[in-house]
Write an enzyme that holds these catalytic residues in place. Structure first.
Site, mmCIF file in Angstrom:
data_model
loop_
_atom_site.group_PDB
_atom_site.id
_atom_site.type_symbol
_atom_site.label_atom_id
_atom_site.label_comp_id
_atom_site.label_asym_id
_atom_site.label_seq_id
_atom_site.Cartn_x
_atom_site.Cartn_y
_atom_site.Cartn_z
ATOM 1 N N ASP A 28 0.753 -1.218 -0.126
ATOM 2 C CA ASP A 28 -0.489 0.353 -0.078
ATOM 3 C C ASP A 28 0.548 1.382 0.177
ATOM 4 O O ASP A 28 0.380 2.401 0.945
ATOM 5 C CB ASP A 28 -0.737 0.129 1.288
ATOM 6 N N CYS B 194 -2.090 -2.673 7.873
ATOM 7 C CA CYS B 194 -2.098 -3.324 6.913
ATOM 8 C C CYS B 194 -1.174 -4.180 6.348
ATOM 9 O O CYS B 194 -0.299 -5.554 6.175
ATOM 10 C CB CYS B 194 -1.947 -2.736 5.690
ATOM 11 N N LYS C 94 -6.709 -5.150 -3.060
ATOM 12 C CA LYS C 94 -7.462 -5.545 -1.648
ATOM 13 C C LYS C 94 -7.970 -4.686 -0.929
ATOM 14 O O LYS C 94 -8.391 -3.644 -0.819
ATOM 15 C CB LYS C 94 -5.977 -5.853 -0.998
HETATM 16 N N1 TIU Z 1 -2.655 0.497 4.447
HETATM 17 C C1 TIU Z 1 -3.033 0.177 5.914
HETATM 18 O O1 TIU Z 1 -1.947 0.447 6.570
HETATM 19 N N2 TIU Z 1 -4.459 1.469 5.396
HETATM 20 C C2 TIU Z 1 -4.832 1.596 6.995
HETATM 21 O O2 TIU Z 1 -6.042 2.146 6.567
HETATM 22 N N3 TIU Z 1 -3.689 2.223 7.546
HETATM 23 C C3 TIU Z 1 -3.521 2.971 8.271
HETATM 24 O O3 TIU Z 1 -2.682 3.268 9.674
HETATM 25 N N4 TIU Z 1 -4.908 3.853 9.255
#
Ligand code: TIU
Length: 222
Positions: A23, A161, A128
């Site tokens: 991500d 994530c 995802k």
């Molecule tokens: N990719 C991921 O970690 N999504 C989140 O929403 N992370 C947060 O720390 N908010």
């Protein structure tokens, strides 16, 4: 090859290993995306980009498989449960129009991986709907078909994530390594705690190492 790691050296064979980049999207790293919408200071996350670039470059040069993930929902939000969309009090909810397009929606400008780490042809890109990379994706099957048994993780955010994906991978039988200086959180103490808990108890979830250790291990393969 062997990488100096915690709680003990990490052994992997490049032909059966994948680099998994979680991500690294504008939605989390740049202002005006989902991360800022949740009230976070997104500037903290940028600092890992050069280390991630160095590892990605070395891994590509060595001929290793690369997987990129994106937290992304369908335009009709059919894969976004109300519990996720309605949680908390963000500036913009998932699907709302923000400064970089619709928040966390596939194909929108904010949902793209940052240019510095953009996928190239031949690399796997997984959209995802959840925090974990294995939930409601074909990632496990894709990795099995490729004969992958070892996963090296980078990306954001460490305790959301990245940690979720690493736990999912560990339960599916992968030996997982997290690169400490290639992952970041909006909460530095959460990152520190995550790194510690992952490799505690004899590597209960896996290993952690610095990018320098992995680059040193990769050097003879290039
Ligand atoms: N990719 C991921 O970690 N999504 C989140 O929403 N992370 C947060 O720390 N908010």
């Amino acid at each position: 090859m062997q990488t100096a790691a915690q709680p003990f050296p990490y052994e992997c064979d490049l032909a059966h290993s994948a680099l998994v980049i979680i991500d690294m999207q504008r939605d989390f790293i740049e202002p005006g995306g989902f991360g800022e919408s949740l009230g976070n200071n997104v500037a903290l996350l940028e600092a890992i980009v050069p280390a991630c670039q160095a590892v990605l470059h070395a891994w590509r040069t060595a001929g290793g498989l690369v997987v990129h993930t994106r937290e992304a929902h369908a335009a009709d939000l059919s894969d976004c449960p109300p519990a996720k969309r309605l949680r908390g009090n963000p500036t913009w909810r998932i699907g709302d129009v923000g400064p970089m397009g619709r928040i966390l929606v596939a194909g929108e400008p904010g949902n793209q991986i940052i240019p510095a780490l953009a996928p190239i042809e031949g690399e796997i890109v997984i959209d995802k709907p959840g925090k974990g990379a294995f939930y409601a994706t074909g990632l496990h099957e894709t990795l099995q078909q490729a004969g992958i048994t070892h996963l090296v993780f980078m990306g954001v955010t460490t305790e959301v994530c990245v940690q979720t994906s690493m736990r999912e991978a560990n339960d599916r039988g992968y030996d997982c390594l997290l690169l400490e200086d290639c992952t970041e959180s909006y909460f530095p103490h959460f990152k520190a705690a995550t790194v510690e808990m992952l490799h505690a108890q004899g590597g209960i979830i896996g290993w952690t190492a610095t990018s320098g250790s992995l680059l040193a291990a990769l050097a003879p393969t290039r």
